[in-house]
Design an enzyme around this catalytic site. Structure first.
Site, PDB file in Angstrom:
ATOM      1  N   HIS A  74    -113.659  59.180  84.390  1.00 38.93           N
ATOM      2  CA  HIS A  74    -112.841  59.879  83.389  1.00 38.93           C
ATOM      3  C   HIS A  74    -112.745  61.368  83.679  1.00 38.93           C
ATOM      4  CE1 HIS A  74    -113.529  56.422  80.301  1.00 38.93           C
ATOM      5  NE2 HIS A  74    -112.837  56.059  81.356  1.00 38.93           N
ATOM      6  N   GLY A 107    -125.828  52.804  78.036  1.00 40.07           N
ATOM      7  CA  GLY A 107    -125.297  53.801  77.103  1.00 40.07           C
ATOM      8  C   GLY A 107    -123.800  53.768  76.916  1.00 40.07           C
ATOM      9  N   ASN A 135    -129.296  49.608  75.901  1.00 40.85           N
ATOM     10  CA  ASN A 135    -128.592  50.183  74.757  1.00 40.85           C
ATOM     11  C   ASN A 135    -129.362  49.804  73.499  1.00 40.85           C
ATOM     12  OD1 ASN A 135    -126.661  50.829  72.685  1.00 40.85           O
ATOM     13  ND2 ASN A 135    -125.032  50.676  74.234  1.00 40.85           N
TER      14      ASN A 135
END
Ligand code: APR
Length: 247
Positions: free
Chosen positions: A117, A186, A212
């Protein structure tokens, strides 16, 4: 944990896919956290899109400057460091793919990071740069711009509606297809194509392990779920086995 450490010892090709949760213990404000105060009046789509930037360049630029400033006061945590240490201990074995735009993996010493990203700390040209953009220093401003053609500098992150860098995504997909084990750390696993990498790994016969504290949208393909915070779990998961430490 013991079973996962065994899978890790057997895996010659490992992919680690991380999301915002791996930076949680560093205190990095999540994307939603950054929508507070003056920015609470805007939706992400009014700040993190090309249309928003072209319409209100100074507002979007200022929001990213605020996030960049916040990033300078946080540091990699034990989870980032455990991943980097493992990658350096076993060169070539780990492919780290992150959805995060913070630079904490890199600052922890991770040798190679596929930042799908983008990178909050970097800028790029809004429009295809011309020779004037590449030969003259940008004029300072909010945002900086080319002094000749007024092309704007923009954050080098992937905005809503924009395609991910094709070469990075292709490398991540190839690594996911070929790996023996994928750690998914995560991430809520709801944003594609990044989340699709875990499904691709599973379809390719890899084991998938989720780290997680909460349930995720990828739990259905997990061979194991470690319900723990990554900064606590990863150092224990990735620490050298006793045999590894013998001279
Ligand atoms: N350790 C591990 N996981 C954690 C921790 C922790 N200490 N704290 C929170 N988490 C988990 C949460 O349970 C959640 O599943 O991290 C996940 C964060 O999920 P999101 O906020 O959705 O972040 P992410 O999955 O990275 O989002 C993907 O969406 O917002 C866009 O482009 C942005 O890259 C981002 C993408």
């Amino acid at each position: 944990m013991t079973r996962v450490r065994q899978w890790l010892a057997e895996a010659r090709r490992l992919v680690v896919l991380t999301g915002a949760g791996v930076s949680a213990e560093s205190g990095v404000p999540t994307f939603r956290d950054a929508m507070t105060g003056l920015w609470a009046q805007f939706s992400p789509e009014e700040l993190a899109t090309e249309v928003a930037f072209r319409t209100h360049p100074q507002r979007v630029w200022d929001w990213y400057q605020q996030r960049r400033t916040a990033l300078r006061s946080v540091h990699p945590n034990a989870g980032h460091r455990a991943l980097a240490d493992y990658a350096l201990r076993y060169p070539g074995r780990m492919t780290l793919v992150t959805q995060n735009v913070d630079d904490l993996h890199q600052r922890a010493g991770q040798p190679h990071t596929l930042a799908l990203h983008g990178d909050l700390a970097s800028d790029r040209w809004l429009d295809e740069p011309r020779s004037c953009c590449l030969t003259q220093p940008p004029l300072a401003g909010r945002p900086p711009r080319c002094p000749v053609c007024a092309n704007l500098r923009r954050p080098a992150v992937v905005w809503f509606g924009e395609a991910l860098p094709t070469d990075l995504l292709a490398r991540a997909e190839r690594a996911a297809t070929e790996c023996h084990l994928m750690l998914v750390v995560g991430t809520s696993g709801v944003v594609y194509p990044a989340a699709g990498l875990a499904r691709r790994a599973s379809a390719g016969g890899a084991r998938v392990v989720i780290v997680n504290p909460e349930e995720t949208a990828l739990d259905d393909i997990a061979d194991a779920c470690l319900r723990a915070a990554s900064a606590h779990c990863l150092p224990r998961l990735l620490e050298p086995a006793p045999a590894d430490t013998m001279d």
